[in-house]
Design a protein around this motif. Sequence first.
Motif, PDB file in Angstrom:
ATOM      1  N   ARG A  77     -10.936 -16.964  15.202  1.00  0.00           N
ATOM      2  CA  ARG A  77     -10.429 -16.521  13.903  1.00  0.00           C
ATOM      3  C   ARG A  77     -11.292 -17.128  12.790  1.00  0.00           C
ATOM      4  O   ARG A  77     -11.665 -16.446  11.845  1.00  0.00           O
ATOM      5  N   VAL A  80     -14.758 -15.436  12.726  1.00  0.00           N
ATOM      6  CA  VAL A  80     -14.701 -14.075  12.191  1.00  0.00           C
ATOM      7  C   VAL A  80     -14.631 -14.122  10.670  1.00  0.00           C
ATOM      8  O   VAL A  80     -15.372 -13.436   9.962  1.00  0.00           O
ATOM      9  N   ARG A  81     -13.767 -14.972  10.151  1.00  0.00           N
ATOM     10  CA  ARG A  81     -13.577 -15.008   8.702  1.00  0.00           C
ATOM     11  C   ARG A  81     -14.799 -15.575   8.000  1.00  0.00           C
ATOM     12  O   ARG A  81     -15.189 -15.108   6.936  1.00  0.00           O
ATOM     13  N   ALA A  84     -17.698 -12.872   8.100  1.00  0.00           N
ATOM     14  CA  ALA A  84     -17.422 -11.486   7.707  1.00  0.00           C
ATOM     15  C   ALA A  84     -18.330 -11.000   6.566  1.00  0.00           C
ATOM     16  O   ALA A  84     -18.954  -9.942   6.681  1.00  0.00           O
ATOM     17  N   PRO A  85     -18.443 -11.748   5.461  1.00  0.00           N
ATOM     18  CA  PRO A  85     -19.257 -11.219   4.359  1.00  0.00           C
ATOM     19  C   PRO A  85     -20.721 -11.024   4.746  1.00  0.00           C
ATOM     20  O   PRO A  85     -21.340 -10.042   4.342  1.00  0.00           O
ATOM     21  N   LEU A  88     -21.196  -7.963   6.877  1.00  0.00           N
ATOM     22  CA  LEU A  88     -21.140  -6.785   6.011  1.00  0.00           C
ATOM     23  C   LEU A  88     -22.466  -6.608   5.280  1.00  0.00           C
ATOM     24  O   LEU A  88     -23.035  -5.520   5.239  1.00  0.00           O
ATOM     25  N   GLU A 107      -2.273 -12.850  13.537  1.00  0.00           N
ATOM     26  CA  GLU A 107      -3.233 -13.046  12.450  1.00  0.00           C
ATOM     27  C   GLU A 107      -4.644 -12.710  12.915  1.00  0.00           C
ATOM     28  O   GLU A 107      -5.430 -12.136  12.173  1.00  0.00           O
ATOM     29  N   ALA A 109      -5.449 -10.616  15.355  1.00  0.00           N
ATOM     30  CA  ALA A 109      -5.549  -9.163  15.496  1.00  0.00           C
ATOM     31  C   ALA A 109      -5.793  -8.521  14.133  1.00  0.00           C
ATOM     32  O   ALA A 109      -6.589  -7.588  13.992  1.00  0.00           O
ATOM     33  N   GLN A 110      -5.097  -9.040  13.124  1.00  0.00           N
ATOM     34  CA  GLN A 110      -5.268  -8.511  11.768  1.00  0.00           C
ATOM     35  C   GLN A 110      -6.707  -8.736  11.282  1.00  0.00           C
ATOM     36  O   GLN A 110      -7.325  -7.850  10.693  1.00  0.00           O
ATOM     37  N   ASP A 111      -7.247  -9.923  11.571  1.00  0.00           N
ATOM     38  CA  ASP A 111      -8.621 -10.201  11.154  1.00  0.00           C
ATOM     39  C   ASP A 111      -9.612  -9.282  11.863  1.00  0.00           C
ATOM     40  O   ASP A 111     -10.570  -8.805  11.256  1.00  0.00           O
ATOM     41  N   ASP A 114      -9.390  -6.051  10.150  1.00  0.00           N
ATOM     42  CA  ASP A 114      -9.997  -6.105   8.830  1.00  0.00           C
ATOM     43  C   ASP A 114     -11.511  -6.067   8.911  1.00  0.00           C
ATOM     44  O   ASP A 114     -12.168  -5.352   8.164  1.00  0.00           O
ATOM     45  N   LEU A 115     -12.060  -6.838   9.854  1.00  0.00           N
ATOM     46  CA  LEU A 115     -13.520  -6.870   9.962  1.00  0.00           C
ATOM     47  C   LEU A 115     -14.042  -5.503  10.385  1.00  0.00           C
ATOM     48  O   LEU A 115     -15.049  -5.025   9.867  1.00  0.00           O
ATOM     49  N   THR A 117     -12.592  -2.591   9.815  1.00  0.00           N
ATOM     50  CA  THR A 117     -12.457  -1.693   8.668  1.00  0.00           C
ATOM     51  C   THR A 117     -13.564  -1.945   7.655  1.00  0.00           C
ATOM     52  O   THR A 117     -14.176  -1.029   7.128  1.00  0.00           O
ATOM     53  N   LEU A 118     -13.775  -3.222   7.402  1.00  0.00           N
ATOM     54  CA  LEU A 118     -14.727  -3.619   6.372  1.00  0.00           C
ATOM     55  C   LEU A 118     -16.120  -3.103   6.683  1.00  0.00           C
ATOM     56  O   LEU A 118     -16.832  -2.639   5.800  1.00  0.00           O
TER      57      LEU A 118
END
Lengths: 239, 489
Positions: A77, A80-81, A84-85, A88, A107, A109-111, A114-115, A117-118
């Motif tokens: 987690r 990933v966070r 992420a930027p 991208l 949380e 799974a949500q990340d 999000d990644l 999608t982003l």
Amino acid sequence: MRAVPRHVACVMDGNGRWAQRRSLPRTAGHRAAEATVIDIIEAARAAGVEWLSLYAFSTENWNRPGTEVDYLMRLVRRVVRKHAPLLLARGIRCRFLGAADPRIPRELAQDFDDLATLTADNRGMTLTVAFDHGGRRDIVEAARSLIRNGTQADDVTERLFADHLPFPDTPDVDLVIRTSGEQRISNFMLWQVAYAEWVFPDVLWPDFRAPDFLTCLRTYRRRDRRFGGVPPQTNGDPS
Amino acid sequence: MTTGTTGTAEETPLFATQAPFRAFFDDPRWALAIIRATVLEAAHPQVGAALADNSTFVAHPWRRLRNTFLSMRRMFDADPAVRDREAARLNRLHARMSGSDSRGRAYDAMDRATRAWVVATLFESAVTMCRLSGQPLDQATMERLYGEYRAFLAALDGDAGELPEDLNDFWRYFDRVVEDELENTEAARLILYRLFDHLPAPALLDGMPALWAAGRAVVGPLLGAITVASLPEPYRRKAGLAEMPGTPTLMQGAYLAAGLTRFLPDGWINAETIIETLSLSPDSDDPRARTVTALRARMTQASALLRLLTPLGGDAGPGPAPTASKTTGEGRRSAEEFFRTVLDQTGDGYLDWPDLAAMARELATRLDLDEPQETRLYDAFAAWWRELQAALDTDGDGRVSADEYATAVPSLAGPALIRVAEVLFDATDKDGSGTINAEEHRALFRTAFHRDLTITDGTYDRSAFVGDFLTFMAGRRRNSAYDALLADA
């Protein structure tokens, strides 16, 4: 020499042994793996690899001690966070193969979502992270999907079957790199590795770096891929 | 309940010609003033009770805003026929609202003194809005404005006898009501403390809860503080609203800043465009929807990035992923969710007559129904309510809780619901052709036919319509057209 492989997959093996050799807890090995992952992503992109797949966590890994699994979830987690930027910005499209188990923290799974999608619109390299992945499970899922669609037995072809696998746009794997010298498949992308070349560098994953990765690519490019056919006559051909 | 307004209409002896107040429609300060006026209305025990019982503004504030705005526009339309029709519609709407509050006191939305108070708060808030933003109105303008508000009341009530004729008497009247009649009602507390905290996302931003929540976390408390600071001192004392240091400055700053937008070029701020865009749902076929869809994709990504960049909390408790949403995702939703988003229109956690009346009201508003069709629709909903009550209210308290609903879902589709579907079909089928054509469909759903509808020859016939309505209401199957109609905030 043949071209750079289009699709490279890495089985990231040896984190535990790397830590044990240093008398560190196994978790330290996983933490050290982060640097390699980032290094390899950049090396692959720079070398012109279009698809990179990383085997991060298998369905069998749930059997590891609970504390190690918990630690891995938190670590992934954070990684990933943190990245992420940059993923991208570098135009890398990220997605997660597997990641269906209810034991994955909400949380995380949500990340993952999000990644994905982003970076969905990115057109650079596609990075597939196999997390909670099992090659047989994917094949079983494809079979279920075919049956649910009412496909007739005679209509099932290899191509149609592949269309029902998760992420059907993924091309066949050209090269699999399994670090730490282990020579097993371990239920990894079974369908896609059908014609893959395998290399088994002796290096443990946390020590694996961009030059090692490029060495593996060179090894691949010297190999003679025949896809079950006979070797072509290569009189005078330097390869 | 308010369908209050400001602005003006041209011509007719009632409304002044060439009045400057139409500009209020597009004045951003008016947004702050209308919140303040709504709190003052809600603090009146009669209005408060009616609001608490009947209003959908907690669960569906954006729809309410849109309807109120459109109603205001009609009340100040240049054509007297449009005005009279709207006044008659409002009167019918208000006539259906009566009951008693939590202390057993009766309320009636047709009560003349109460309606006068609603108009009074709108006038007073308009004056205050100008005063707070540093552009106080001169006496002559104020009197003309007052005249217009009295005319507005007269258009609704027949005459404006409940409001003093003279402006000087008005201030005495206003202060007296604030001192003597206003209370710390539940509805006022609801607006001040709950609405800003829980304001649901408008249709446009639905589906990006992170972005919406982040914006609301900043704006919600600010709006609350600004509104509290602008309320009359006697009321703040009575309601026990704390003095927060700095809020008067903040409040005046906000009004001033909003007032400065008058220097923007014409057309930059157009309330109607803003409201219409907010209530646009992305799968409608409006020409703007494509832009909106593209915008939403960008915003989905932005909110994903926002979530990823948010620092991790101290301990991110690894709870198991909710699998419920995955298993019910394919067109079905849980009984609880359906209860919350569709049935419980007033957002009080219970299904009661006002919830169904709110559905009837929304449908009648969309279809722009006149008598006797409006009454037929309400009657059909009332019959459905009796059927629901008989089938679902197992503890006999007169209303249906979410639990009672969840345990008895299958009995939802009785003959009375089918009757509702048929009456709705008749009302939608304006030309009586027996089918709903594209134009009639647009009036109800604000979008053209959707591909998944069972449509033959470009029309939508009675049995298909009734079938779709029943599967939406009873089978809890998702349907984008009905979701936009009844579930959107």
